[in-house]
Design an enzyme around this catalytic site. Structure first.
Site, PDB file in Angstrom:
ATOM      1  N   SER A 118       0.875  -1.179   0.000  1.00 37.58           N
ATOM      2  CA  SER A 118       0.000   0.000   0.000  1.00 37.58           C
ATOM      3  C   SER A 118       0.908   1.223   0.000  1.00 37.58           C
ATOM      4  O   SER A 118       1.795   1.342   0.852  1.00 37.58           O
ATOM      5  CB  SER A 118      -0.863   0.003   1.269  1.00 37.58           C
ATOM      6  N   HIS A 170      -1.700  -2.074  -4.063  1.00 36.00           N
ATOM      7  CA  HIS A 170      -2.942  -1.874  -3.318  1.00 36.00           C
ATOM      8  C   HIS A 170      -3.122  -0.360  -3.181  1.00 36.00           C
ATOM      9  O   HIS A 170      -2.315   0.309  -2.525  1.00 36.00           O
ATOM     10  CB  HIS A 170      -2.813  -2.541  -1.944  1.00 36.00           C
ATOM     11  N   ASP A 176      -5.299   2.820  -2.028  1.00 39.71           N
ATOM     12  CA  ASP A 176      -6.318   3.144  -1.026  1.00 39.71           C
ATOM     13  C   ASP A 176      -7.080   4.413  -1.398  1.00 39.71           C
ATOM     14  O   ASP A 176      -6.525   5.516  -1.368  1.00 39.71           O
ATOM     15  CB  ASP A 176      -5.648   3.340   0.340  1.00 39.71           C
ATOM     16  N   MET A 225     -10.020   6.922  -0.362  1.00 37.53           N
ATOM     17  CA  MET A 225     -10.805   7.341   0.815  1.00 37.53           C
ATOM     18  C   MET A 225     -11.594   8.595   0.462  1.00 37.53           C
ATOM     19  O   MET A 225     -11.070   9.496  -0.201  1.00 37.53           O
ATOM     20  CB  MET A 225      -9.883   7.657   1.993  1.00 37.53           C
ATOM     21  N   HIS A 262      -8.741  -0.319  -3.216  1.00 42.53           N
ATOM     22  CA  HIS A 262      -9.414  -0.487  -1.929  1.00 42.53           C
ATOM     23  C   HIS A 262     -10.329   0.715  -1.733  1.00 42.53           C
ATOM     24  O   HIS A 262      -9.878   1.793  -1.344  1.00 42.53           O
ATOM     25  CB  HIS A 262      -8.378  -0.602  -0.808  1.00 42.53           C
ATOM     26  N   MET A 284     -12.564   2.717   0.103  1.00 45.87           N
ATOM     27  CA  MET A 284     -13.100   3.069   1.428  1.00 45.87           C
ATOM     28  C   MET A 284     -14.024   4.268   1.247  1.00 45.87           C
ATOM     29  O   MET A 284     -13.703   5.400   1.644  1.00 45.87           O
ATOM     30  CB  MET A 284     -11.943   3.361   2.387  1.00 45.87           C
ATOM     31  N   MET A 302      -9.919  -6.635   7.113  1.00 43.22           N
ATOM     32  CA  MET A 302      -9.188  -5.494   7.676  1.00 43.22           C
ATOM     33  C   MET A 302      -8.665  -5.862   9.062  1.00 43.22           C
ATOM     34  O   MET A 302      -9.407  -6.372   9.907  1.00 43.22           O
ATOM     35  CB  MET A 302     -10.108  -4.273   7.808  1.00 43.22           C
ATOM     36  N   GLY A 342      -8.759   3.762   7.340  1.00 40.66           N
ATOM     37  CA  GLY A 342      -8.666   5.223   7.367  1.00 40.66           C
ATOM     38  C   GLY A 342      -7.254   5.770   7.440  1.00 40.66           C
ATOM     39  O   GLY A 342      -6.985   6.845   6.922  1.00 40.66           O
ATOM     40  N   PHE A 343      -6.373   5.017   8.076  1.00 40.02           N
ATOM     41  CA  PHE A 343      -5.015   5.529   8.283  1.00 40.02           C
ATOM     42  C   PHE A 343      -3.991   4.399   8.200  1.00 40.02           C
ATOM     43  O   PHE A 343      -4.278   3.277   8.627  1.00 40.02           O
ATOM     44  CB  PHE A 343      -4.899   6.193   9.663  1.00 40.02           C
ATOM     45  N   GLY A 344      -2.821   4.734   7.672  1.00 37.98           N
ATOM     46  CA  GLY A 344      -1.720   3.790   7.684  1.00 37.98           C
ATOM     47  C   GLY A 344      -1.017   3.828   9.031  1.00 37.98           C
ATOM     48  O   GLY A 344      -1.262   4.721   9.853  1.00 37.98           O
ATOM     49  N   GLY A 345      -0.175   2.848   9.273  1.00 37.99           N
ATOM     50  CA  GLY A 345       0.682   2.869  10.455  1.00 37.99           C
ATOM     51  C   GLY A 345       0.021   2.488  11.760  1.00 37.99           C
ATOM     52  O   GLY A 345       0.574   2.742  12.833  1.00 37.99           O
ATOM     53  N   ASP A 353      -5.178  -6.581   5.461  1.00 39.29           N
ATOM     54  CA  ASP A 353      -4.740  -5.194   5.295  1.00 39.29           C
ATOM     55  C   ASP A 353      -4.795  -4.457   6.628  1.00 39.29           C
ATOM     56  O   ASP A 353      -5.851  -4.381   7.254  1.00 39.29           O
ATOM     57  CB  ASP A 353      -5.674  -4.509   4.282  1.00 39.29           C
ATOM     58  N   GLY A 354      -3.646  -3.931   7.036  1.00 37.33           N
ATOM     59  CA  GLY A 354      -3.593  -3.098   8.230  1.00 37.33           C
ATOM     60  C   GLY A 354      -2.574  -3.584   9.235  1.00 37.33           C
ATOM     61  O   GLY A 354      -2.768  -4.620   9.875  1.00 37.33           O
ATOM     62  N   GLY A 355      -1.467  -2.869   9.320  1.00 39.20           N
ATOM     63  CA  GLY A 355      -0.457  -3.188  10.322  1.00 39.20           C
ATOM     64  C   GLY A 355       0.299  -4.469  10.081  1.00 39.20           C
ATOM     65  O   GLY A 355       0.934  -5.001  10.997  1.00 39.20           O
ATOM     66  N   GLY A 397       1.765  -1.672   4.240  1.00 43.20           N
ATOM     67  CA  GLY A 397       2.078  -0.282   3.917  1.00 43.20           C
ATOM     68  C   GLY A 397       3.383   0.170   4.523  1.00 43.20           C
ATOM     69  O   GLY A 397       4.461  -0.032   3.949  1.00 43.20           O
ATOM     70  N   THR A 398       3.300   0.736   5.723  1.00 44.22           N
ATOM     71  CA  THR A 398       4.484   1.354   6.318  1.00 44.22           C
ATOM     72  C   THR A 398       5.636   0.371   6.531  1.00 44.22           C
ATOM     73  O   THR A 398       6.800   0.767   6.432  1.00 44.22           O
ATOM     74  CB  THR A 398       4.134   2.035   7.662  1.00 44.22           C
TER      75      THR A 398
HETATM   76  C1  DX5 Z   1      -5.854   1.588   5.992  1.00 45.68           C
HETATM   77  C2  DX5 Z   1      -5.471   1.152   4.605  1.00 45.68           C
HETATM   78  C3  DX5 Z   1      -4.295   0.273   4.536  1.00 45.68           C
HETATM   79  C4  DX5 Z   1      -3.063   0.836   5.189  1.00 45.68           C
HETATM   80  C5  DX5 Z   1      -1.918  -0.104   5.156  1.00 45.68           C
HETATM   81  O1  DX5 Z   1      -7.083   2.163   5.983  1.00 45.68           O
HETATM   82  O2  DX5 Z   1      -6.543   0.487   3.993  1.00 45.68           O
HETATM   83  O3  DX5 Z   1      -4.043  -0.169   3.205  1.00 45.68           O
HETATM   84  O4  DX5 Z   1      -2.684   2.034   4.626  1.00 45.68           O
HETATM   85  O5  DX5 Z   1      -0.850   0.493   5.799  1.00 45.68           O
HETATM   86  P1  DX5 Z   1      -0.200  -0.144   7.100  1.00 45.68           P
HETATM   87  O6  DX5 Z   1       0.390  -1.444   6.646  1.00 45.68           O
HETATM   88  O7  DX5 Z   1       0.791   0.853   7.492  1.00 45.68           O
HETATM   89  O8  DX5 Z   1      -1.283  -0.347   8.111  1.00 45.68           O
HETATM   90 ZN    ZN Z   2      -6.074  -0.646   2.168  1.00 41.64          ZN
END
Ligand code: DX5
Ligand code: ZN
Length: 231
Positions: free
Chosen positions: A14, A39, A41, A43, A73, A75, A144, A149-152, A178-180, A200-201
């Site tokens: 991501s 991927h 994102d 929003m 993705h 959202m 999920m 909504g947010f990375g990291g 997906d997520g963390g 992502g991060t």
């Molecule tokens: C969160 C996103 C994810 C996210 C992944 O809403 O859908 O794709 O950015 O980033 P990490 O891996 O940092 O959670």
């Molecule tokens: Zn995503």
């Protein structure tokens, strides 16, 4: 709609937390580092309390990397609204959230008719049973492991029961998480049965993204191999 070939490992970075002013370069870097797909994102500030980009950006990105698989993705509220525009922009997979959708079968058919693969996303609080009646209509389930909504954010390990349930009951399904997700938790994700790994991060923030991608792939491929030996 999942086929009869066992799902294989795919790593999809991501780019949400990458430098979006150089989107194409960041995407190319991921591909050169060994990513299988991207991927992306989207929003809308309604379904999630954040904004990113939409189909005009995807349309600009597509000619710069004609052969790369784009997983959108979505959202967004009213996900049915953007199906044609995303297909026209060159998206390969349209992953919508069931929480934002009033008519799941109609949307799945619309996505399929527009030539994209159908992904259904579940927020952490949404039970997996919600989608079971429509299992013939989708290609990928996105579990999920953070609130979208947010990375990291921190990975929610208790979501692995959803992945396990799906893998047990749908051996051929593409299951995406997906997520963390990153090196610290990929083994539990892989053991649970996920085969499409969004990260992502952990990837974009690494000094050597290719090393992280290789590590994630290794864990998932080992788990797939192990599960095949046990069959
Ligand atoms: C969160 C996103 C994810 C996210 C992944 O809403 O859908 O794709 O950015 O980033 P990490 O891996 O940092 O959670
Ligand atoms: Zn995503």
């Amino acid at each position: 709609m999942s086929g009869h070939t066992l799902p294989c490992c795919k790593i999809g970075p991501s780019i949400l937390c990458a430098d979006l002013s150089c989107l194409a370069d960041e995407c190319r870097k991921m591909i050169h580092s060994g990513a299988d797909y991207l991927h992306l994102d989207v929003m809308d500030g309604h379904f999630v309390p954040n904004l990113t980009f939409g189909h005009p950006v995807v349309k600009c990105l597509r000619p710069k990397m004609p052969d790369i698989y784009f997983d959108m993705h979505m959202m967004v509220q009213n996900p049915e609204k953007w199906v044609e525009s995303m297909a026209d922009a060159g998206a390969n997979q349209y992953t919508f959230h069931v929480e934002a959708c009033e008519d799941i079968p109609a949307l799945c058919r619309k996505i399929q008719e527009s030539g994209m693969r159908v992904g259904v996303g579940l927020k952490p609080g949404t039970p997996v049973e919600t989608i079971l009646p429509y299992s013939d209509l989708f290609d990928v389930v996105l579990i999920m492991t953070v609130e979208p909504g947010f990375g990291g954010q921190s990975f929610m390990e208790d979501m692995m029961s959803k992945v396990q349930y799906l893998r047990t009951n749908f051996p051929y399904l593409d299951i995406e998480v997906d997520g963390g997700v990153g090196p610290n938790n990929i083994d539990v994700v892989a053991e649970a049965g996920a085969n499409m790994i969004v990260s992502g991060t952990a990837i974009t923030g690494a000094s050597d993204p290719s090393q992280v991608i290789a590590l994630l792939r290794n864990s998932v491929e080992n788990a797939i191999q192990k599960s095949q030996l046990e069959r």
